[in-house]
Design a protein around this motif. Structure first.
Motif, mmCIF file in Angstrom:
data_model
loop_
_atom_site.group_PDB
_atom_site.id
_atom_site.type_symbol
_atom_site.label_atom_id
_atom_site.label_comp_id
_atom_site.label_asym_id
_atom_site.label_seq_id
_atom_site.Cartn_x
_atom_site.Cartn_y
_atom_site.Cartn_z
ATOM 1 N N LEU A 1 0.878 -1.161 0.000
ATOM 2 C CA LEU A 1 0.000 0.000 0.000
ATOM 3 C C LEU A 1 0.917 1.214 0.000
ATOM 4 N N HIS A 2 0.867 1.999 -1.071
ATOM 5 C CA HIS A 2 1.710 3.196 -1.145
ATOM 6 C C HIS A 2 0.985 4.323 -0.422
ATOM 7 N N LEU A 3 1.594 4.831 0.633
ATOM 8 C CA LEU A 3 0.924 5.822 1.484
ATOM 9 C C LEU A 3 0.779 7.193 0.823
ATOM 10 N N HIS A 4 1.591 7.515 -0.168
ATOM 11 C CA HIS A 4 1.494 8.828 -0.826
ATOM 12 C C HIS A 4 0.528 8.827 -2.007
ATOM 13 N N GLY B 1 -1.857 6.179 -2.513
ATOM 14 C CA GLY B 1 -3.070 5.416 -2.208
ATOM 15 C C GLY B 1 -3.189 4.136 -3.020
ATOM 16 N N GLU B 2 -2.224 3.864 -3.885
ATOM 17 C CA GLU B 2 -2.270 2.661 -4.714
ATOM 18 C C GLU B 2 -1.936 1.435 -3.878
ATOM 19 N N SER B 3 -2.584 0.325 -4.209
ATOM 20 C CA SER B 3 -2.288 -0.923 -3.514
ATOM 21 C C SER B 3 -2.088 -2.025 -4.556
ATOM 22 N N LEU B 4 -1.385 -3.056 -4.140
ATOM 23 C CA LEU B 4 -1.094 -4.167 -5.032
ATOM 24 C C LEU B 4 -0.818 -5.402 -4.203
ATOM 25 N N LYS B 5 -1.415 -6.502 -4.618
ATOM 26 C CA LYS B 5 -1.076 -7.812 -4.069
ATOM 27 C C LYS B 5 -0.828 -8.697 -5.279
ATOM 28 N N THR B 6 0.377 -9.267 -5.362
ATOM 29 C CA THR B 6 0.727 -10.023 -6.555
ATOM 30 C C THR B 6 1.730 -11.134 -6.276
ATOM 31 N N VAL B 7 1.628 -12.186 -7.047
ATOM 32 C CA VAL B 7 2.645 -13.236 -7.075
ATOM 33 C C VAL B 7 3.691 -12.738 -8.068
ATOM 34 N N TYR B 8 4.929 -12.568 -7.610
ATOM 35 C CA TYR B 8 5.969 -12.033 -8.479
ATOM 36 C C TYR B 8 6.986 -13.090 -8.910
ATOM 37 N N LEU C 1 4.214 0.721 -8.966
ATOM 38 C CA LEU C 1 3.783 1.139 -7.629
ATOM 39 C C LEU C 1 4.932 1.776 -6.844
ATOM 40 N N LEU C 2 6.142 1.243 -7.000
ATOM 41 C CA LEU C 2 7.296 1.749 -6.237
ATOM 42 C C LEU C 2 8.050 2.856 -6.977
ATOM 43 N N ARG C 3 7.450 3.405 -8.015
ATOM 44 C CA ARG C 3 8.074 4.459 -8.814
ATOM 45 C C ARG C 3 8.318 5.718 -7.982
ATOM 46 N N ASP C 4 9.103 6.623 -8.554
ATOM 47 C CA ASP C 4 9.243 7.960 -7.985
ATOM 48 C C ASP C 4 7.960 8.696 -8.365
ATOM 49 N N TYR C 5 7.016 8.753 -7.449
ATOM 50 C CA TYR C 5 5.703 9.336 -7.751
ATOM 51 C C TYR C 5 5.794 10.840 -7.961
ATOM 52 N N ARG C 6 6.812 11.483 -7.399
ATOM 53 C CA ARG C 6 6.964 12.932 -7.583
ATOM 54 C C ARG C 6 7.307 13.255 -9.038
ATOM 55 N N ALA C 7 8.208 12.459 -9.631
ATOM 56 C CA ALA C 7 8.638 12.672 -11.017
ATOM 57 C C ALA C 7 7.915 11.741 -11.978
ATOM 58 N N ASN C 8 7.066 10.859 -11.459
ATOM 59 C CA ASN C 8 6.383 9.832 -12.242
ATOM 60 C C ASN C 8 7.374 9.057 -13.109
#
Length: 188
Positions: free
Chosen positions: A47-50, A52-59, A76-83
């Motif tokens: 759950l990304h707190l900034h 609000g995106e969530s993901l549950k996955t078999v990787y 999901l783990l991207r730099d959300y500020r710079a996208n």
């Protein structure tokens, strides 16, 4: 000359015999923890707190990392500020998986920071002394997390026990930094 060759053949036979014996003995030993992971389906929940995106996955399944799941995790783990997206180290994902198994919660990792572009990292390091100028976040080999219902002190303690990279414990800000760099620990 014949005698030397014959001696060499006996030596090879003994050598091969020893190898077979050692191999058989090794097969009877318990499998180390990380080696067992090669055969296990691995999943993670975030759950990304900034954002609000969530993901549950078999990787990881059938002995390989799953490209579609890795793509979702990278997003999901991207730099959300710079996208900006960068492939996250599979070693970091495996470390999170091991941490989750040891804690036994199954709860999502609450993400405060995953990958950070060099520009975002520089901006954050100007705002806070706690941001390393050469952070492993820039290489997508670090993550700042907490887990609902688990004390950050306990997360840090288990992560340190895994001895698989850096672990920073930030009690005042209520998160744990985990990376797959050199083994080291700190509290800030």
């Amino acid at each position: 000359m014949e005698r030397e060759q014959h001696g060499a053949r006996i030596g090879r036979r003994r050598f091969l015999g020893l190898g077979i014996g050692i191999g058989a003995a090794a097969a009877m030993l318990p499998v180390p923890g990380w080696a067992k992971l090669k055969r296990v389906e691995r999943s993670l929940s975030f759950l990304h707190l900034h954002t609000g995106e969530s993901l549950k996955t078999v990787y990881y399944a059938d002995g390989r990392y799953l490209p579609s799941a890795l793509k979702q995790i990278n997003h999901l783990l991207r730099d959300y500020r710079a996208n900006e997206v960068k492939p996250v180290s599979p070693d970091l994902l495996d470390l999170l998986y091991a941490l989750d198994r040891h804690l036994g919660t199954g709860a999502p990792f609450e993400v405060l920071s995953g990958y950070r572009s060099a520009e975002t990292n520089a901006m954050l390091s100007q705002r806070s002394r706690g941001v390393a100028k050469r952070s492993l976040h820039i290489e997508a080999k670090a993550i700042d997390i907490r887990i609902p219902g688990v004390k950050t002190k306990d997360i840090a303690q288990v992560a340190r026990a895994l001895e698989s990279g850096g672990v920073g414990y930030y009690p005042r800000r209520n998160f744990v930094h985990i990376d797959v760099g050199d083994v080291r620990t700190w509290t800030a």
